[in-house]
Scaffold this motif. Sequence first.
Motif, PDB file in Angstrom:
ATOM      1  N   THR A 140     -23.373  52.412  -2.861  1.00 14.09           N
ATOM      2  CA  THR A 140     -22.234  51.672  -3.381  1.00 14.09           C
ATOM      3  C   THR A 140     -21.506  52.423  -4.499  1.00 14.09           C
ATOM      4  O   THR A 140     -20.489  51.945  -4.984  1.00 14.09           O
ATOM      5  CB  THR A 140     -22.704  50.334  -3.980  1.00 14.09           C
ATOM      6  N   GLY A 141     -22.062  53.557  -4.920  1.00 16.17           N
ATOM      7  CA  GLY A 141     -21.423  54.295  -6.008  1.00 16.17           C
ATOM      8  C   GLY A 141     -21.858  53.794  -7.379  1.00 16.17           C
ATOM      9  O   GLY A 141     -21.477  54.353  -8.408  1.00 16.17           O
ATOM     10  N   LEU A 142     -22.672  52.700  -7.403  1.00 17.50           N
ATOM     11  CA  LEU A 142     -23.116  52.164  -8.699  1.00 17.50           C
ATOM     12  C   LEU A 142     -24.059  53.126  -9.412  1.00 17.50           C
ATOM     13  O   LEU A 142     -24.363  52.955 -10.593  1.00 17.50           O
ATOM     14  CB  LEU A 142     -23.819  50.810  -8.495  1.00 17.50           C
ATOM     15  N   ILE A 143     -24.527  54.130  -8.685  1.00 18.74           N
ATOM     16  CA  ILE A 143     -25.431  55.106  -9.287  1.00 18.74           C
ATOM     17  C   ILE A 143     -24.750  55.833 -10.459  1.00 18.74           C
ATOM     18  O   ILE A 143     -25.433  56.257 -11.394  1.00 18.74           O
ATOM     19  CB  ILE A 143     -25.938  56.131  -8.233  1.00 18.74           C
ATOM     20  N   ALA A 144     -23.419  55.929 -10.413  1.00 12.44           N
ATOM     21  CA  ALA A 144     -22.732  56.649 -11.498  1.00 12.44           C
ATOM     22  C   ALA A 144     -22.967  55.977 -12.851  1.00 12.44           C
ATOM     23  O   ALA A 144     -23.523  56.603 -13.760  1.00 12.44           O
ATOM     24  CB  ALA A 144     -21.251  56.807 -11.176  1.00 12.44           C
ATOM     25  N   PRO A 145     -22.580  54.677 -13.010  1.00 13.75           N
ATOM     26  CA  PRO A 145     -22.859  54.053 -14.315  1.00 13.75           C
ATOM     27  C   PRO A 145     -24.359  53.918 -14.601  1.00 13.75           C
ATOM     28  O   PRO A 145     -24.783  54.068 -15.747  1.00 13.75           O
ATOM     29  CB  PRO A 145     -22.202  52.665 -14.205  1.00 13.75           C
ATOM     30  N   ILE A 146     -25.174  53.654 -13.563  1.00 13.50           N
ATOM     31  CA  ILE A 146     -26.619  53.486 -13.795  1.00 13.50           C
ATOM     32  C   ILE A 146     -27.222  54.813 -14.259  1.00 13.50           C
ATOM     33  O   ILE A 146     -27.958  54.872 -15.246  1.00 13.50           O
ATOM     34  CB  ILE A 146     -27.339  52.989 -12.512  1.00 13.50           C
ATOM     35  N   GLY A 147     -26.861  55.897 -13.558  1.00 14.10           N
ATOM     36  CA  GLY A 147     -27.391  57.220 -13.892  1.00 14.10           C
ATOM     37  C   GLY A 147     -26.995  57.633 -15.311  1.00 14.10           C
ATOM     38  O   GLY A 147     -27.788  58.226 -16.041  1.00 14.10           O
ATOM     39  N   GLN A 148     -25.774  57.298 -15.659  1.00 13.29           N
ATOM     40  CA  GLN A 148     -25.297  57.649 -16.994  1.00 13.29           C
ATOM     41  C   GLN A 148     -26.095  56.889 -18.061  1.00 13.29           C
ATOM     42  O   GLN A 148     -26.461  57.442 -19.092  1.00 13.29           O
ATOM     43  CB  GLN A 148     -23.814  57.289 -17.090  1.00 13.29           C
ATOM     44  N   TRP A 149     -26.367  55.608 -17.763  1.00 13.12           N
ATOM     45  CA  TRP A 149     -27.160  54.810 -18.706  1.00 13.12           C
ATOM     46  C   TRP A 149     -28.566  55.410 -18.864  1.00 13.12           C
ATOM     47  O   TRP A 149     -29.065  55.559 -19.988  1.00 13.12           O
ATOM     48  CB  TRP A 149     -27.247  53.353 -18.220  1.00 13.12           C
ATOM     49  N   VAL A 150     -29.187  55.783 -17.731  1.00 14.74           N
ATOM     50  CA  VAL A 150     -30.549  56.346 -17.767  1.00 14.74           C
ATOM     51  C   VAL A 150     -30.567  57.600 -18.644  1.00 14.74           C
ATOM     52  O   VAL A 150     -31.420  57.757 -19.522  1.00 14.74           O
ATOM     53  CB  VAL A 150     -31.052  56.696 -16.343  1.00 14.74           C
ATOM     54  N   LEU A 151     -29.613  58.475 -18.396  1.00 18.44           N
ATOM     55  CA  LEU A 151     -29.569  59.740 -19.123  1.00 18.44           C
ATOM     56  C   LEU A 151     -29.455  59.500 -20.629  1.00 18.44           C
ATOM     57  O   LEU A 151     -30.212  60.057 -21.431  1.00 18.44           O
ATOM     58  CB  LEU A 151     -28.376  60.561 -18.616  1.00 18.44           C
ATOM     59  N   ARG A 152     -28.528  58.620 -20.995  1.00 19.82           N
ATOM     60  CA  ARG A 152     -28.298  58.355 -22.418  1.00 19.82           C
ATOM     61  C   ARG A 152     -29.530  57.719 -23.061  1.00 19.82           C
ATOM     62  O   ARG A 152     -29.981  58.135 -24.118  1.00 19.82           O
ATOM     63  CB  ARG A 152     -27.072  57.444 -22.567  1.00 19.82           C
ATOM     64  N   GLU A 153     -30.073  56.699 -22.392  1.00 20.98           N
ATOM     65  CA  GLU A 153     -31.210  55.965 -22.957  1.00 20.98           C
ATOM     66  C   GLU A 153     -32.433  56.885 -23.085  1.00 20.98           C
ATOM     67  O   GLU A 153     -33.132  56.859 -24.097  1.00 20.98           O
ATOM     68  CB  GLU A 153     -31.510  54.752 -22.064  1.00 20.98           C
ATOM     69  N   ALA A 154     -32.652  57.724 -22.059  1.00 21.07           N
ATOM     70  CA  ALA A 154     -33.819  58.618 -22.081  1.00 21.07           C
ATOM     71  C   ALA A 154     -33.677  59.644 -23.208  1.00 21.07           C
ATOM     72  O   ALA A 154     -34.638  59.905 -23.944  1.00 21.07           O
ATOM     73  CB  ALA A 154     -33.957  59.315 -20.733  1.00 21.07           C
TER      74      ALA A 154
END
Length: 365
Positions: A147-161
């Motif tokens: 669905t393309g939702l990986i873009a915001p989710i992936g960005q959140w993961v990277l920042r949080e990690a």
Amino acid sequence: MLDCIHDVTDVTKIAERVHQALSTPFNLNGHEVFTSASIGITMSTTAFDRPEDLLRGADIAMYRAKGSGKACHEIFDTDMHTHLVNLLQLENDLRRAVERQEFLLHYQPIVALSTGKIVGFEALIRWQHPEQGLVSPIKFIPIAEETGLIAPIGQWVLREACRQMKSWQDRFPSDSPLCISVNLSSRQFSQPSLIGQIRQTLVETGLTTHSLKLEITESAIMENTESAMDMLLQLKAMGIQLSVDDFGTGYSSLGYLYRFPMDLLKVDRSFISRVDVDGEKLELVRTIITLAWNLGMDVVAEGVETTKQLAQLKALKCEYAQGYLFSKPLNRQEAEKLIAIEHPFKHLSQVLPPSGRGIDTLDSL
Ligand code: C2E
Ligand code: MG
Ligand code: MG
């Protein structure tokens, strides 16, 4: 699109005619070529709100046809309908989850086998679903990709990690600072904006580039071969370390290992899980480790669950491991407790390799 279909038999007859027509060979530039087709069928009587859902229904039926031996047809049925409705529900929920920030990260320690010390953590996403509880990434990452939702989710993961690791490095200073490993999915890896995003995240969180490792599967590299090299070289030039995740499960085309600048090879759990009882698996892992070393890469064994597996890996001189034997993925507080302990896996660092090449021990099991 077929008009004038009165019932299912009308459409299956047509599907059979398509199969029949395709069964005769045809001529392609002087070569005789055979082909076949898998056909998925949805009836317009099935209740769908959106045209794309109707297409997706046909798609699901087609994959069912492929799965049942190819060159056949399947009609979208109530089972598949339930599956699709659940999928659409999860997709809707996932969209809201991004807005409502229902995600959290768990952290699994990666251990140096020679010392038993934690060298870093792998960040693993979890979805705190309001009704279903914790949902596994295996279930929702593919939907996020589609669905393309990986873009915001992936960005959140990277920042949080990165933010979390920086905070741990500040709270628990050490001569060899911990690293954080972040998984990248195929679609994230294909986005040219990724490099800028990572650079900005590192600046904003204050984490040094050397503390970040990115995990990419073989399949993600192979699906993006055109852009992969350029992307990997840029990441490498920034000082970020690159890992091949789940090695052995994908294309396993060795050519790319030579060409791409990877630092670390993570041997998939499917090899490690039988390394203590299956001589063939043991030899495979031995070969993979030698291959990695010859290419200048370090090795991480994934999914180590028993001391016997650990002993074999020590015999093979594998450098790093992660798995339930050491620890399951932990929430932030649990991970902090582990970091605070000087030498949490001391007992496991004393596990000795079996004598000989390991096969003798296997025989006696
Ligand atoms: P992975 O990157 O290969 O992560 C390792 C998976 O193996 C994790 O599953 C971990 O919990 C599990 N594992 C670790 N040690 C053991 C063990 O000893 N035994 C067994 N049976 N399992 C073990 P998890 O957390 O369910 O993640 C599954 C996959 O989902 C990951 O595989 C990764 O491909 C993907 N994933 C997780 N988090 C993210 C993320 O933030 N972004 C992306 N793109 N993918 C993610
Ligand atoms: Mg991983
Ligand atoms: Mg893996």
